[in-house]
Write a protein that holds these residues in place. Structure first.
Motif, mmCIF file in Angstrom:
data_model
loop_
_atom_site.group_PDB
_atom_site.id
_atom_site.type_symbol
_atom_site.label_atom_id
_atom_site.label_comp_id
_atom_site.label_asym_id
_atom_site.label_seq_id
_atom_site.Cartn_x
_atom_site.Cartn_y
_atom_site.Cartn_z
ATOM 1 N N ALA A 149 -22.552 41.026 -6.122
ATOM 2 C CA ALA A 149 -21.374 41.565 -5.437
ATOM 3 C C ALA A 149 -20.529 40.475 -4.773
ATOM 4 C CB ALA A 149 -21.797 42.635 -4.435
ATOM 5 N N PRO A 150 -21.075 39.679 -3.838
ATOM 6 C CA PRO A 150 -20.229 38.639 -3.231
ATOM 7 C C PRO A 150 -19.862 37.523 -4.204
ATOM 8 C CG PRO A 150 -22.497 38.393 -2.503
ATOM 9 C CD PRO A 150 -22.437 39.681 -3.269
ATOM 10 N N LEU A 198 -17.579 33.373 5.704
ATOM 11 C CA LEU A 198 -18.340 33.617 6.925
ATOM 12 C C LEU A 198 -17.496 34.294 7.999
ATOM 13 C CD1 LEU A 198 -21.178 33.264 7.910
ATOM 14 C CD2 LEU A 198 -20.571 31.023 8.818
ATOM 15 N N LEU A 199 -16.232 33.910 8.122
ATOM 16 C CA LEU A 199 -15.371 34.554 9.113
ATOM 17 C C LEU A 199 -15.085 36.004 8.726
ATOM 18 C CD1 LEU A 199 -12.920 31.640 9.939
ATOM 19 C CD2 LEU A 199 -14.581 32.691 11.476
ATOM 20 N N VAL A 220 -9.953 44.199 7.216
ATOM 21 C CA VAL A 220 -9.909 43.191 8.270
ATOM 22 C C VAL A 220 -10.629 41.917 7.830
ATOM 23 C CG1 VAL A 220 -10.652 42.644 10.617
ATOM 24 C CG2 VAL A 220 -9.665 44.879 10.115
ATOM 25 N N GLY A 221 -11.768 42.060 7.146
ATOM 26 C CA GLY A 221 -12.479 40.885 6.659
ATOM 27 C C GLY A 221 -11.642 40.068 5.685
ATOM 28 N N ALA A 222 -10.973 40.755 4.762
ATOM 29 C CA ALA A 222 -10.098 40.059 3.817
ATOM 30 C C ALA A 222 -8.918 39.419 4.548
ATOM 31 C CB ALA A 222 -9.600 41.041 2.753
ATOM 32 N N GLY A 223 -8.370 40.132 5.539
ATOM 33 C CA GLY A 223 -7.233 39.593 6.282
ATOM 34 C C GLY A 223 -7.576 38.336 7.061
ATOM 35 N N VAL A 224 -8.751 38.316 7.689
ATOM 36 C CA VAL A 224 -9.166 37.132 8.444
ATOM 37 C C VAL A 224 -9.368 35.944 7.513
ATOM 38 C CG1 VAL A 224 -11.063 36.158 9.794
ATOM 39 C CG2 VAL A 224 -10.159 38.412 10.363
ATOM 40 N N GLY A 238 -17.387 38.168 2.053
ATOM 41 C CA GLY A 238 -18.224 38.155 3.241
ATOM 42 C C GLY A 238 -18.400 39.539 3.836
ATOM 43 N N ALA A 239 -17.302 40.308 3.884
ATOM 44 C CA ALA A 239 -17.384 41.665 4.424
ATOM 45 C C ALA A 239 -18.288 42.547 3.567
ATOM 46 C CB ALA A 239 -15.978 42.262 4.516
#
Length: 359
Positions: free
Chosen positions: A75-76, A102-103, A131-135, A267-268
């Motif tokens: 998946a990742p 990681l962020l 949000v994970g993709a945005g960061v 990461g998310a």
């Protein structure tokens, strides 16, 4: 005239077959040779290579739990492969994927429990993914702008931002998002019931579907859309793209943002599907590991799925085989390194053979 109509397609088909055969050979030959050389190293360590590879296949592919672990591991890696394909096709070296990953993971881990407590699970998961993709995308803006408008080498800036991202995430885990109810420095744990759903009553997370959709969409966008064509033109020759009237700086920034966003999404997905929290000093370093897989796939998304699957089998099976047979746990990375070196050698020799008659 009839003969001409029959011969032309036949010749084209023969050329296409020869090209495809050469591409497959150049992709698979380094893997086979690398496995042979790794087998020789195992013999030098006093380990039977056939037994070792047998354990790898058994634990990573043939056993039900091992196969489920292999698919989950994909998946990742698929999302990171999609991230790198976008960057490489645009002629960009986004080597900051580990920091972006990681962020994105930390953001999803921090936002997941409070969102799941106040929103429906599906809405909470979707917001965490976004949000994970945005960061991840925001973290790549500085290298993107420096490369696009100042010509600063993105290899240096993305590696620096990756180091900063990993360190910053560890600081946030220990000082800001730490779960005070545990002695181990980590974020709050997302309950299993609030994570990404499993597929078909197995342990396989549905994050693998997100990865498959992402890499297929990236491949289709790169090869079938005007935007993808513009990215490939910029990647092939930025000066020619400028003369053609393409907005090169904006395309570079767009490629960076998309690439980093996919890394943050990876990461998310890992947190929401498998881990459930982020521990201090946790960094699986998936991004740089995926680089040789993308090169083996020749930046092709469909081929990347195959190589990610092979690596996942090797990774999951190799962990078990290494523990059982006393082989160092990093031996898989030795095999990947051998594959990369042999791939470069095969490309060099293949290029010399093709250019020889012309020269």
């Amino acid at each position: 005239m009839t003969t001409g109509r029959v011969e032309a397609p036949t010749r084209r088909e023969a050329d296409l077959y020869a090209t495809s055969s050469r591409t497959i050979l150049l992709a698979l030959a380094p893997i086979l040779v690398a496995l042979t050389l790794a087998g020789a190293l195992l013999l030098a360590l006093g380990v039977d290579p056939l037994t070792y590879y047998g354990y790898v296949l058994q634990r990573g592919l043939l056993s039900p739990l091992g196969f489920e672990g292999t698919i989950t591991r994909m998946a990742p890696l698929l999302l990171l492969a999609a991230s790198l394909i976008v960057a490489f096709q645009a002629g960009i070296w986004n080597l900051g994927g580990d920091g972006q990953f990681l962020l994105g993971a930390l953001t999803a881990a921090a936002a997941g429990p409070p969102l799941a407590a106040h929103l429906p699970v599906s809405a909470a998961l979707l917001l965490c993914l976004i949000v994970g993709a945005g960061v991840g995308a925001v973290w790549a803006l500085l290298p993107a702008l420096l490369r696009a408008y100042q010509g600063v080498n993105e290899i240096i800036t993305t590696l620096m931002m990756s180091f900063l991202g990993v360190s910053f995430a560890n600081v946030l885990v220990k000082l800001v998002f730490r779960d005070t109810t545990t002695t181990v420095p980590q974020t709050r744990t997302l309950p299993v019931a609030d994570r990404l759903p499993r597929l078909f009553d197995t342990t396989v997370t549905s994050g693998v579907l997100i990865g498959l959709v992402a890499i297929v969409v990236v491949q289709l966008v790169i090869t079938r859309t005007a935007f993808g064509l513009r990215l490939r033109v910029v990647g092939a020759n930025a000066r020619a793209a400028v003369h053609a009237g393409l907005p090169v700086p904006r395309l570079v920034v767009a490629a960076f943002v998309i690439s980093a966003g996919l890394a943050g999404l990876a990461g998310a997905v890992e947190i929401l599907g498998v881990e459930g929290n982020v521990r201090a000093d946790w960094n699986p370093a998936f991004s740089l590991t995926v680089v040789p897989l993308v090169f083996l796939a020749r930046f092709n998304g469909f081929a990347a799925i195959f190589f990610v699957f092979l690596f996942s089998v090797l990774s999951i099976g190799g962990e078990s085989a290494a523990h059982r047979m006393g082989v160092p746990s990093f031996f898989n990375l030795v095999i990947v390194a051998l594959v990369l070196v042999l791939l470069a050698l095969a490309e060099y020799l293949g290029g010399r053979r093709l250019s020889g008659p012309v020269a």
